[in-house]
Design a protein around this motif. Structure first.
Motif, short mmCIF file in Angstrom:
data_model
loop_
_atom_site.label_atom_id
_atom_site.label_comp_id
_atom_site.label_asym_id
_atom_site.label_seq_id
_atom_site.Cartn_x
_atom_site.Cartn_y
_atom_site.Cartn_z
N ARG A 167 36.28 34.78 40.92
CA ARG A 167 36.42 35.25 39.55
C ARG A 167 36.41 36.79 39.49
NH1 ARG A 167 32.03 32.59 37.42
NH2 ARG A 167 33.20 30.69 37.32
N ALA A 168 35.75 37.42 40.45
CA ALA A 168 35.61 38.88 40.43
C ALA A 168 36.86 39.59 40.95
CB ALA A 168 34.39 39.30 41.25
N VAL A 169 37.74 38.83 41.63
CA VAL A 169 38.91 39.47 42.23
C VAL A 169 40.10 39.33 41.29
CG1 VAL A 169 40.44 39.48 44.23
CG2 VAL A 169 38.04 38.88 44.51
N PRO A 170 40.63 40.46 40.75
CA PRO A 170 41.75 40.36 39.82
C PRO A 170 43.02 39.93 40.53
CG PRO A 170 40.75 42.56 39.81
CD PRO A 170 40.21 41.83 40.99
N VAL A 171 43.72 38.95 39.96
CA VAL A 171 44.98 38.49 40.55
C VAL A 171 45.97 39.64 40.59
CG1 VAL A 171 46.89 36.89 40.30
CG2 VAL A 171 44.61 36.17 39.67
N PHE A 172 45.96 40.47 39.54
CA PHE A 172 46.88 41.60 39.48
C PHE A 172 46.68 42.52 40.69
CE2 PHE A 172 47.60 45.96 37.55
CZ PHE A 172 48.95 45.95 37.81
N ALA A 173 45.41 42.79 41.05
CA ALA A 173 45.13 43.66 42.19
C ALA A 173 45.60 43.03 43.49
CB ALA A 173 43.64 43.98 42.25
N PHE B 85 43.97 32.67 44.20
CA PHE B 85 43.35 32.53 42.89
C PHE B 85 42.89 31.09 42.64
CE2 PHE B 85 44.52 31.16 38.51
CZ PHE B 85 43.47 31.74 37.83
N VAL C 250 46.76 24.38 34.97
CA VAL C 250 47.02 25.14 33.75
C VAL C 250 46.77 26.63 34.00
CG1 VAL C 250 46.24 25.54 31.39
CG2 VAL C 250 46.62 23.21 32.19
N GLN C 251 45.68 26.95 34.69
CA GLN C 251 45.36 28.35 34.97
C GLN C 251 46.41 29.00 35.86
OE1 GLN C 251 42.52 30.50 34.15
NE2 GLN C 251 42.70 29.07 32.47
N ALA D 97 49.50 29.69 33.75
CA ALA D 97 49.30 30.83 32.85
C ALA D 97 49.25 32.14 33.64
CB ALA D 97 48.01 30.65 32.06
N THR D 98 48.60 32.11 34.80
CA THR D 98 48.41 33.33 35.58
C THR D 98 49.69 33.78 36.29
OG1 THR D 98 46.13 32.68 35.89
CG2 THR D 98 46.93 34.41 37.31
N THR E 230 52.36 34.33 35.14
CA THR E 230 53.09 35.31 34.32
C THR E 230 52.80 36.74 34.79
OG1 THR E 230 51.26 35.27 32.75
CG2 THR E 230 53.16 33.94 32.21
N ILE E 231 51.61 36.95 35.40
CA ILE E 231 51.23 38.29 35.86
C ILE E 231 52.25 38.83 36.87
CG2 ILE E 231 49.41 39.59 37.07
CD1 ILE E 231 48.22 38.64 34.65
#
Lengths: 232, 222
Positions: free
Chosen positions: B70-76, B101, B157-158, B161-162, B164-165
């Motif tokens: 949870r602490a690791v941003p997918v964007f990063a 992720f 689902v996650q 949604a993710t 899209t990043i």
């Protein structure tokens, strides 16, 4: 032979980058911290009344829980884009989006905490002459605190990660350093900002764990997360 | 209502569905990327989570891994892959980021599902002389299935949604419709993109529920 310059060589790990751009890194980190902090604080302030509303019966619970869950399924990119006409390119936009996401976790946890208060305890307090406001603030809220704080930890960690997506409107804290560096393939900047972001989440989690220990010394268990976080 | 009407007009315009940046192409990319990522994540996370749950070991790891994830941003993560040599390998950066992720929550859910199985049932099965393998296949797995499937559904689902990043670093998928609308201040298009992602997520969730309904006979009648 001259000393090898890691900025020119575009290395992954580059101390020269950290020292020469320390101001930029500090500013981005501070922006990240205040955006996350403001979002979680507003989220807490909103989630308590919403949870109290949801507790009033099924007529209120269904729309409150349904709406906060629905918000969670909106992709973060779409959320920030959709708020653009309302707020323009501003930090308010990012904070608003993050508050909406944090509500899903916070409302559920506050509600779970309030519902877990034993009926005998409430009866005893009423028998001692506690009114409903005093019952709430002196009996129910303290007993619901562990669940609330467990939710705050989850919400904070996922908000730190989600803040990076705010870079789409130029207000993403450390994400602001990541986005342009991808276009220019600036490895050191992407790695440094990413590592700082993860460190920020871990430090926030540890700090909140400390707060949890101090505020609720009667629970040693860390509390089970009621909902999972959202990816950024 | 004006915004939704605009989105509807955008969606019903056939011209928006064809071509490289049309809906069909972006939808195909989105399904491809999230489908492969979810399949890989399941192939890695479910066996490990279920096996650890069966053994009752590694609980701290299984539960904490989702906190770390949870602490690791997918964007990063995506950005890191995009500045690595992976950037020239098509959709691989997005798939890899989505796999990373999706693994933690799937693993934790599988583990928790196995551990939530009533211990007395497990003891009774052991007392009847079931081997570890029989216990796993005939007792624990069927009983853990509802929780594991719920985890799988929310994971799917996650991931959708993710995904899209990916558009933020120029990779394909429905997110590109949102960013394109964002860049041209076309709110109707942003809403249309978000609706498409939501519709895809709902469709996949429905399909997984249907698949779950069809499966039970096969697992319990053996």
């Amino acid at each position: 032979m001259a000393e090898r310059n890691c900025l020119v060589a575009n290395d992954w790990i580059c101390w020269d980058y950290v020292t020469s751009r320390s101001q930029e890194l500090t500013d981005a980190t501070l922006e990240h911290i205040w955006i996350t902090g403001a979002s979680v604080l507003i989220g807490i302030a909103l989630s308590v009344p919403l949870a109290l509303l949801a507790r009033r019966g099924r007529r209120w619970a269904a729309p409150v829980l349904g709406l906060t869950t629905l918000l969670y399924t909106v992709p973060s990119l779409a959320m920030f884009s959709l708020l653009l006409p309302v707020f323009g390119l501003s930090a308010t936009l990012v904070v608003t989006g993050l508050v909406l996401y944090s509500l899903t976790i916070l409302v559920r946890n506050v509600l779970a905490g309030l519902e877990a208060v034993p009926a005998e305890v409430k009866e005893a307090a009423r028998g001692m002459g506690y009114g409903s406001a005093r019952l709430l603030w002196q009996v129910e809220m303290p007993l619901a605190l562990p669940a609330l704080l467990a939710g705050v930890r989850i919400a904070t960690v996922s908000t730190v990660a989600l803040t990076t997506v705010g870079s789409i409107v130029g207000k993403g804290g450390l994400g602001n350093l990541i986005a342009p560096a991808v276009n220019t393939s600036f490895k050191a900047q992407v790695l440094t900002a990413s590592v700082l972001c993860v460190l920020l989440a871990l430090v926030a989690d540890l700090l909140l764990l400390g707060v949890q220990r101090v505020l609720t010394p009667w629970t040693r268990a860390t509390g089970r997360p009621a909902a999972s976080g959202k990816g950024a | 209502m004006g915004v939704l009407e605009g989105a509807w007009d955008w969606l019903t315009n056939g011209a928006h569905w064809s071509g490289e940046s049309g809906v069909w192409h972006r939808l195909g990319e989105h399904v491809y990327v999230s489908g492969i990522a979810l399949a890989i994540a399941c192939a890695v996370a479910l066996p490990v989570g279920l096996y650890l749950g069966h053994l009752g070991k590694g609980g701290a790891l299984a539960v904490n891994i989702s906190n770390i994830g949870r602490a690791v941003p997918v964007f990063a993560v995506l950005a890191l892959f995009m500045v690595s040599p992976l950037r020239n390998s098509g959709y691989l950066p997005t798939i890899a980021a989505l796999v990373l992720f999706a693994i933690p929550p799937l693993l934790t859910n599988a583990y928790v599902g196995m551990r939530e199985v009533d211990r007395s049932v497990v003891e009774a099965a052991r007392g009847m002389g079931m081997s570890g393998g029989q216990l796993f296949l005939r007792v624990e797995l069927p009983l853990a299935r509802p929780l594991v499937m719920t985890g799988l559904r929310s994971g799917a689902v996650q991931v959708i949604a993710t995904a899209t990043i990916a558009a933020m670093v120029g990779q394909g998928g429905l997110g590109r419709i949102i960013t394109a609308g964002f860049n041209t201040y076309d709110t109707a298009q942003v809403v249309a993109g978000a609706l498409l992602v939501a519709a895809l997520a709902l469709l996949v969730e429905g399909a997984l529920i249907a698949a779950d309904r069809l499966l039970p006979r096969a697992a319990t009648s053996r």
